[in-house]
Design a protein around this motif. Structure first.
Motif, PDB file in Angstrom:
ATOM      1  N   LEU A  47       0.888  -1.139   0.082  1.00  0.00           N
ATOM      2  CA  LEU A  47       0.290   0.282  -0.012  1.00  0.00           C
ATOM      3  C   LEU A  47       0.801   0.756   0.441  1.00  0.00           C
ATOM      4  CD1 LEU A  47      -2.569  -1.520   3.005  1.00  0.00           C
ATOM      5  CD2 LEU A  47      -2.719  -0.990   0.130  1.00  0.00           C
ATOM      6  N   ILE A  48       0.630   2.194  -0.951  1.00  0.00           N
ATOM      7  CA  ILE A  48       1.481   3.322  -0.791  1.00  0.00           C
ATOM      8  C   ILE A  48       0.632   4.652  -1.627  1.00  0.00           C
ATOM      9  CG2 ILE A  48       3.101   4.790  -2.941  1.00  0.00           C
ATOM     10  CD1 ILE A  48       3.618   2.073  -4.635  1.00  0.00           C
ATOM     11  N   GLY A  49       0.586   5.138  -0.301  1.00  0.00           N
ATOM     12  CA  GLY A  49      -0.320   6.134   0.346  1.00  0.00           C
ATOM     13  C   GLY A  49      -1.073   5.991   1.166  1.00  0.00           C
ATOM     14  N   LEU A  50      -0.752   6.092   2.228  1.00  0.00           N
ATOM     15  CA  LEU A  50      -1.559   5.481   3.950  1.00  0.00           C
ATOM     16  C   LEU A  50      -2.145   6.156   4.392  1.00  0.00           C
ATOM     17  CD1 LEU A  50       1.279   4.006   4.849  1.00  0.00           C
ATOM     18  CD2 LEU A  50       0.118   3.244   3.376  1.00  0.00           C
ATOM     19  N   GLY A  51      -3.419   7.033   3.551  1.00  0.00           N
ATOM     20  CA  GLY A  51      -4.594   7.360   3.390  1.00  0.00           C
ATOM     21  C   GLY A  51      -6.406   6.545   3.978  1.00  0.00           C
TER      22      GLY A  51
END
Length: 337
Positions: free
Chosen positions: A137-141
């Motif tokens: 998971l790349i970008g953890l929002g």
């Protein structure tokens, strides 16, 4: 008018991942069958401001229970630095009988969950591993949190994630939330984006990137990339992959990675399939196990309406929400004009 707030939407959605996956898949099928009306999204931008925008997504979805309406979603990336969510959204549903507005919903969860469900459907359709155990998971929002939630529902074998975000504290906070969604989840942290790409054959991008910044040279053959944020991948990365989208005409605009690719080569022949067609006929696309496949969903308004309609039905069934009886003007007979 029925008004349904965030907490009420959240409560209706609890533990309803299978229903949401089914609703999103059905909406994709109806769209592929031509049983929808989907004008291009309207992008409201501001003079001298390249980051912030508000997007209007009008749509109509046919089928046994036709629905029409519009989502209005604001993206202000600077909110994250202020401790707020990047995006906020609302949806209005209009009556198919007389066109009058009949429901107004807070839609940030609707938007996040339809996006997560969309990515999970693609992961199930396009993955080269029968029972994948890990994903990056790349970008953890909140979007990748929903991608994880729905991918786990779609692919129960998932037991491990590798995380990458430019903000290390954000990554650790995300990990705590991820473990609550998937008890016993093994979590690893990548030092670089490329390290995360190489870690698993299932990768999800959900960043706030405005321009392409990464290639896929680190991806192993057979990797499936869920390119949810649309502007991460370089043109060579797109051209080197098999590409599946939700709607070719919609995704090739607004300077997405695919739009830039179209501008570079002067055509759209790099798009191999649309997900609605794959859901209707999985044999219509041949996945090359030696290549990377990228799923780039623009985010179709028909998905939002499908979920908003279902939430509204559940709210009415269980007496949830606030009724505003005098929202519309009244006729002499006492009925709304």
């Amino acid at each position: 008018m029925l008004i349904i707030g965030h907490r009420e939407v959240r409560d209706i959605f609890k533990r309803k991942e299978p229903e949401i996956l089914s609703l999103v898949a059905d909406a994709y099928r109806l769209h592929d069958e031509g049983r929808s009306a989907l004008p291009h999204s309207v992008f409201l931008r501001f003079p001298g401001d390249d980051r912030n925008r508000i997007i209007g997504l009008p749509a109509h979805l046919g089928g046994e229970q036709p629905v029409a309406g519009m989502k209005w979603i604001a993206s202000f990336p600077g909110n994250v630095e202020r401790g707020q969510e990047r995006a906020s959204a609302s949806i209005v549903l209009n009556s198919m009988r007389d066109g009058q507005p009949e429901a107004f919903l807070e839609a940030s969860l609707i938007s996040a969950k339809r996006t997560g469900a969309s990515a999970a459907l693609a992961a199930g359709l396009l993955g080269t591993e029968a029972e994948p155990q890990g994903m990056s998971l790349i970008g953890l929002g909140p979007i990748n949190l929903e991608v994880l939630r729905f991918t786990k529902a779609r692919l129960p074998s998932l037991i491990e994630v590798t995380l990458f975000d430019l903000d290390g504290e954000r990554a650790h906070a995300f990990a705590a939330k991820a473990r609550r969604i998937v008890p016993g989840l093994a979590v690893r942290y990548a030092a670089t984006c490329q390290q995360a790409i190489a870690a698993h054959r299932l990768v999800s991008f959900a960043t706030t990137a405005g321009t392409p910044h990464v290639d896929l040279t680190a991806a192993t053959p057979g990797t499936t990339v869920l390119h949810v944020s649309l502007r991460d991948l370089s043109v060579p990365a797109v051209l080197g992959a098999q590409n599946v989208v939700d709607d070719t005409d919609h995704v090739c605009r607004e300077r997405t990675s695919l739009h830039l690719t179209e501008q570079t080569i002067g055509g759209r022949e790099f798009v191999d399939a649309e997900i609605g067609a794959l859901l209707r006929d999985p044999e219509s696309f041949r996945r090359d196990p030696q290549r990377v496949t990228v799923f780039s969903p623009f985010g179709l308004g028909v998905l939002d309406l499908a979920l908003a309609q279902w939430v509204t039905q559940q709210a009415r069934k269980f007496g949830i929400g606030t009724h505003v009886d005098d929202f519309l003007p009244m006729s002499v007979a006492g009925a709304p004009l």
